[in-house]
Design a protein around this motif. Structure first.
Motif, PDB file in Angstrom:
ATOM      1  N   LEU A  10     121.771  34.516  18.978  1.00 51.59           N
ATOM      2  CA  LEU A  10     122.177  35.732  19.666  1.00 51.59           C
ATOM      3  C   LEU A  10     123.047  35.347  20.860  1.00 51.59           C
ATOM      4  N   LEU A  11     124.291  35.828  20.873  1.00 54.81           N
ATOM      5  CA  LEU A  11     125.252  35.466  21.912  1.00 54.81           C
ATOM      6  C   LEU A  11     125.717  36.710  22.661  1.00 54.81           C
ATOM      7  N   ARG A 100     130.273  41.880  24.825  1.00 48.96           N
ATOM      8  CA  ARG A 100     130.500  41.498  23.438  1.00 48.96           C
ATOM      9  C   ARG A 100     129.246  40.772  22.967  1.00 48.96           C
ATOM     10  N   ILE A 101     128.772  41.125  21.764  1.00 51.24           N
ATOM     11  CA  ILE A 101     127.511  40.583  21.265  1.00 51.24           C
ATOM     12  C   ILE A 101     127.725  40.093  19.835  1.00 51.24           C
ATOM     13  N   VAL A 102     127.153  38.947  19.528  1.00 55.20           N
ATOM     14  CA  VAL A 102     127.199  38.394  18.175  1.00 55.20           C
ATOM     15  C   VAL A 102     125.782  38.038  17.752  1.00 55.20           C
ATOM     16  N   LEU A 131     133.333  33.328  16.868  1.00 50.78           N
ATOM     17  CA  LEU A 131     133.354  34.758  16.588  1.00 50.78           C
ATOM     18  C   LEU A 131     133.244  35.571  17.876  1.00 50.78           C
ATOM     19  N   LEU A 132     132.391  35.134  18.791  1.00 52.72           N
ATOM     20  CA  LEU A 132     132.232  35.846  20.065  1.00 52.72           C
ATOM     21  C   LEU A 132     133.534  35.875  20.847  1.00 52.72           C
ATOM     22  N   VAL A 150     130.064  46.003  22.055  1.00 54.89           N
ATOM     23  CA  VAL A 150     130.455  45.909  20.657  1.00 54.89           C
ATOM     24  C   VAL A 150     129.642  44.788  20.026  1.00 54.89           C
ATOM     25  N   LEU A 151     129.196  45.023  18.798  1.00 53.67           N
ATOM     26  CA  LEU A 151     128.332  44.071  18.106  1.00 53.67           C
ATOM     27  C   LEU A 151     128.981  43.608  16.815  1.00 53.67           C
TER      28      LEU A 151
END
Length: 306
Positions: A10-11, A100-102, A131-132, A150-151
């Motif tokens: 989880l980033l 921003r969430i990944v 990706l993040l 945003v996920l």
């Protein structure tokens, strides 16, 4: 180096963090960590199930395999935006925070060294970090000025969790975005955001319900107008079927309460009541009622000889 272990990755990253001054950055960081704490708490994640690494303007969180990704996704789609909204509602313009969430998954090893912190190693973690930082995620957040985050999810998370449509996770609200990285193309799925229906889709469903109601109302109105036109076009001398007698009115219910029926001259132990009595609930008493004794033919009311 320790053996790699499968982890949920989880980033987080704060948008435009480096453009703020040091004081604002410190305030943002404190609020940011509280939001992450509450997001994980809402997902039921214990302190022993997570590893965190502070990145200054963001955070790396590794979760153990016994944390359900479905529950974590629901928390990221509901709790996180709500907490960000509460902060931004009261914060000044310079202290606004968007994320921003990944969410990814893969093998990660820990390779610590004396005198240093961190030391996470793993190809899957590297891909998640790319990706993040991808332009597609930055652009998605920049275009959504009314939203707070945003996920994006990685291919393993989408294929293993999202596409199956678990409760609160709607696959149709994720769009595929191919991210070009150093060693090829990285597939990812970006959540479309609350404007497209959010996690629950309440607005979309409400719109469909309103349309259905309007259609039904129009149908009823058309039927009524047709009936009126048919009646108006009928010959004046024509007589319709005789109307039957009006249905008899339903008997009116009596109010609830006690109802007494007296036959003869009952004794209730009290004083004498003479004459016919009519009760408020419809009953009738004929003759004298003696309360507290027996009636004497020529004596007093208390039943004793005169």
């Amino acid at each position: 180096m320790r053996e790699p272990v499968n982890r949920t990755i989880l980033l987080f990253d704060i948008e435009r963090f480096s453009r703020r001054d040091d004081v604002v950055q410190a305030v943002l960081r404190r609020t940011f960590h509280k939001i992450v704490d509450q997001t994980l708490e809402a997902a039921g994640v214990e302190a022993t199930q997570q590893y965190r690494e502070d990145r200054g303007d963001g955070l790396i969180v590794l979760l153990s395999g016994d944390v359900a990704k479905t529950v974590l996704l629901r928390s990221l789609l509901t709790t996180t935006p709500e907490l960000l909204h509460e902060h931004n509602l009261l914060a000044s313009e310079s202290a606004q925070m968007r994320l921003r969430i990944v969410l990814a998954a893969g093998e990660v090893a820990h390779d610590p060294h004396a005198g240093t912190t961190g030391g996470l190693v793993g190809h899957d973690l590297n891909q998640a970090c790319r990706l993040l930082d991808a332009d597609v995620l930055r652009s998605a957040l920049a275009e959504r000025r009314d939203e707070h985050c945003v996920l994006a999810v990685s291919a393993p998370v989408y294929e293993g969790v999202v596409r199956h449509g678990h409760r609160g996770v709607r696959p149709e609200l994720f769009r595929r975005a191919d991210v070009t990285v150093k060693d090829g193309v990285l597939p990812a799925w970006v959540h479309r955001g609350a404007a497209q229906g959010g996690a629950s889709g309440g607005e979309g469903e409400a719109a469909r319900d309103s349309a259905t109601t309007a259609s039904d109302a129009a149908s009823v109105g058309s039927a009524t107008d047709a009936a009126s036109s048919e009646k108006a076009s009928a010959p004046s001398g024509a007589t319709g079927p005789a109307e039957g007698p009006a249905p008899a009115a339903a008997p009116q219910e009596r109010p609830a309460g006690a109802v007494f029926h007296f036959h003869g001259a009952p004794v209730i132990h009290g004083s004498l009541v003479g004459g016919d009595q009519h009760g408020v609930s419809g009953g009738q008493v004929t003759g004298d009622v003696v309360l507290g004794g027996t009636r004497a033919e020529d004596g007093g009311a208390d039943g004793s000889p005169s």
